[in-house]
Enzyme design. Sequence first.
Site, short mmCIF file in Angstrom:
data_model
loop_
_atom_site.label_atom_id
_atom_site.label_comp_id
_atom_site.label_asym_id
_atom_site.label_seq_id
_atom_site.Cartn_x
_atom_site.Cartn_y
_atom_site.Cartn_z
N HIS A 122 0.88 -1.18 0.00
CA HIS A 122 0.00 0.00 0.00
C HIS A 122 0.92 1.22 0.00
CE1 HIS A 122 -4.27 1.43 1.23
NE2 HIS A 122 -3.59 2.52 0.91
N GLU A 167 -4.31 -0.08 -5.24
CA GLU A 167 -4.45 1.11 -6.09
C GLU A 167 -3.17 1.50 -6.83
OE1 GLU A 167 -6.21 4.40 -4.10
OE2 GLU A 167 -7.98 3.31 -3.48
N ASN A 292 -12.01 -0.35 -4.67
CA ASN A 292 -12.15 0.80 -3.78
C ASN A 292 -12.97 1.85 -4.50
OD1 ASN A 292 -10.39 -0.66 -2.23
ND2 ASN A 292 -8.65 0.73 -2.50
N TYR A 294 -14.90 5.63 -4.14
CA TYR A 294 -15.16 6.86 -3.39
C TYR A 294 -16.09 7.81 -4.12
CZ TYR A 294 -11.60 5.38 -0.14
OH TYR A 294 -10.92 4.67 0.81
N GLU A 352 -12.58 -0.76 -0.07
CA GLU A 352 -12.59 0.55 0.59
C GLU A 352 -13.80 1.32 0.10
OE1 GLU A 352 -9.05 3.00 0.22
OE2 GLU A 352 -7.76 1.24 0.48
C1 BGC Z 1 -6.38 4.73 -0.44
C2 BGC Z 1 -6.32 5.11 1.02
C3 BGC Z 1 -6.79 6.54 1.19
C4 BGC Z 1 -8.23 6.63 0.74
C5 BGC Z 1 -8.86 7.98 0.84
C6 BGC Z 1 -7.53 5.32 -1.19
O1 BGC Z 1 -7.05 6.02 -2.29
O2 BGC Z 1 -6.22 3.36 -0.62
O3 BGC Z 1 -5.01 4.90 1.49
O4 BGC Z 1 -6.62 7.01 2.49
O5 BGC Z 1 -8.36 6.21 -0.58
O6 BGC Z 1 -8.24 8.89 0.00
#
Ligand code: BGC
Length: 451
Positions: A122, A167, A292, A294, A352
């Site tokens: 990571h 990532e 992951n 977001y 994530e």
């Molecule tokens: C990563 C984390 C990071 C999170 C929030 C991801 O890109 O794996 O290490 O803290 O997103 O930005």
Amino acid sequence: MTRRFRFPDGFLWGAATSAYQIEGSPLADGAGPSIWQRFAHTPGMMANGDTGDVACDHYRRYRDDVQLMRALGLQSYRFSVSWSRVLPEGTGRVNPKGLDFYSRLVDELLANGIVPNATLFHWDLPAALDDRGGWLNRDSADWFADYAQILFRALDDRVPMWATLNEPWVVVDGGYLHGTVAPGHRNLYEAPRVTHNLMRASAAGIQAYRALGKHAIGVVFNIEPKYPASDAPADIAATRRADAYMNRQFADPALLGSYPPELREVYGEAWPEFADAECRPLRQKVDFVGLNYYTRAVVRHNAAEWLLHAAAVPQAQRPRTETGWEVYEQGLLDLLTGFRARYGDIPLYITENGAAFADPPHVAGGLLEDPLRVDYLRRHLKAAHAALEAGVDLRGYYAWSLLDNLEWSLGYAKRFGLYHVDFTTQRRTPKASAKFYAQVIASHGEALAEP
Ligand code: BGC
């Protein structure tokens, strides 16, 4: 009629962290420095001059942190291993005390009924390997496989889930192209070579696991779905480039054994034109893929934008997190169904998902109220449930993150934790989102229904 959100039995509920973001004590017990240790100590690289020197002090408080996981009812914990704790010079001599930290952590998790899920890389490459060219050196794939084997030999008897890389896009884009994360390079010609060596390393790690491991190994990608701003062919082409660059640049070689053709357009003469024989072995059978998620991006053609000739269109009317990311739960559903459509039926985990919000310093009934994070989790978990209903083979969900932690070069100000951390006293306080997530886990998702 109220909708029900029951997740299947066996669906794995977890939370995730990474080594440099939480451990602290980066040079303790004979560990070597990582590139993040160097980067964070380079003036001007980190917001507020923050470093990972102490972070959440998890290296010393891991037992207490496992109790926090237990209080949530977590079934699995995703953490990463710091390569330079185990191999201070990156290759060669093993540091038994560094390895022992992870062995003790794994034992503690198992003693508390929590399944360990270990990520090998990571982002914290040993500094000694950066001195030898880091991910630009073709030997990096062998360095990684040798390091992975040490971990498999030491822990595969107790760790049933492994991931090679977390990532790779961030390493390439932030670490070698834009210089925003370690090692801080800005070089268009380096970026695709680093992509290739990272994917070679992941493949070599998976091959090593097939010889030594008995359980499951995969790889973790951050996928940000890209949507065209209009039906105009130029916007659609720009969207394809953005998707190829951020998403398919990594998932395609790992799962299809080839790079997306758009990368030639994106990198221009910096694209190395890898021969087919170079790309085919990048595809190795994985037992799962970690995704992951977001946010998403809406993309418009813009000739003035360097590299992609594409610009993200801000969605002014939509809610955003503290990192400026649009809250868009539909993107998680689209990602999961789209991933299956492109790559076939591979067991998937959301490794994530979470959000930074400025938590008010208000403690009510021992809980820190974070309604925006609760709302974010609720929306995204409902989207995960919708993906299951659509037939996606989704096996589990890991919230990012267990604790507020070092958000890389953004420092400690961006808080993603289910537990608030006071970085002066190291006191942990559960947020309302921790309580909410515990209820979701205990009810197999039923608590997602609005009250
Ligand atoms: C990563 C984390 C990071 C999170 C929030 C991801 O890109 O794996 O290490 O803290 O997103 O930005």
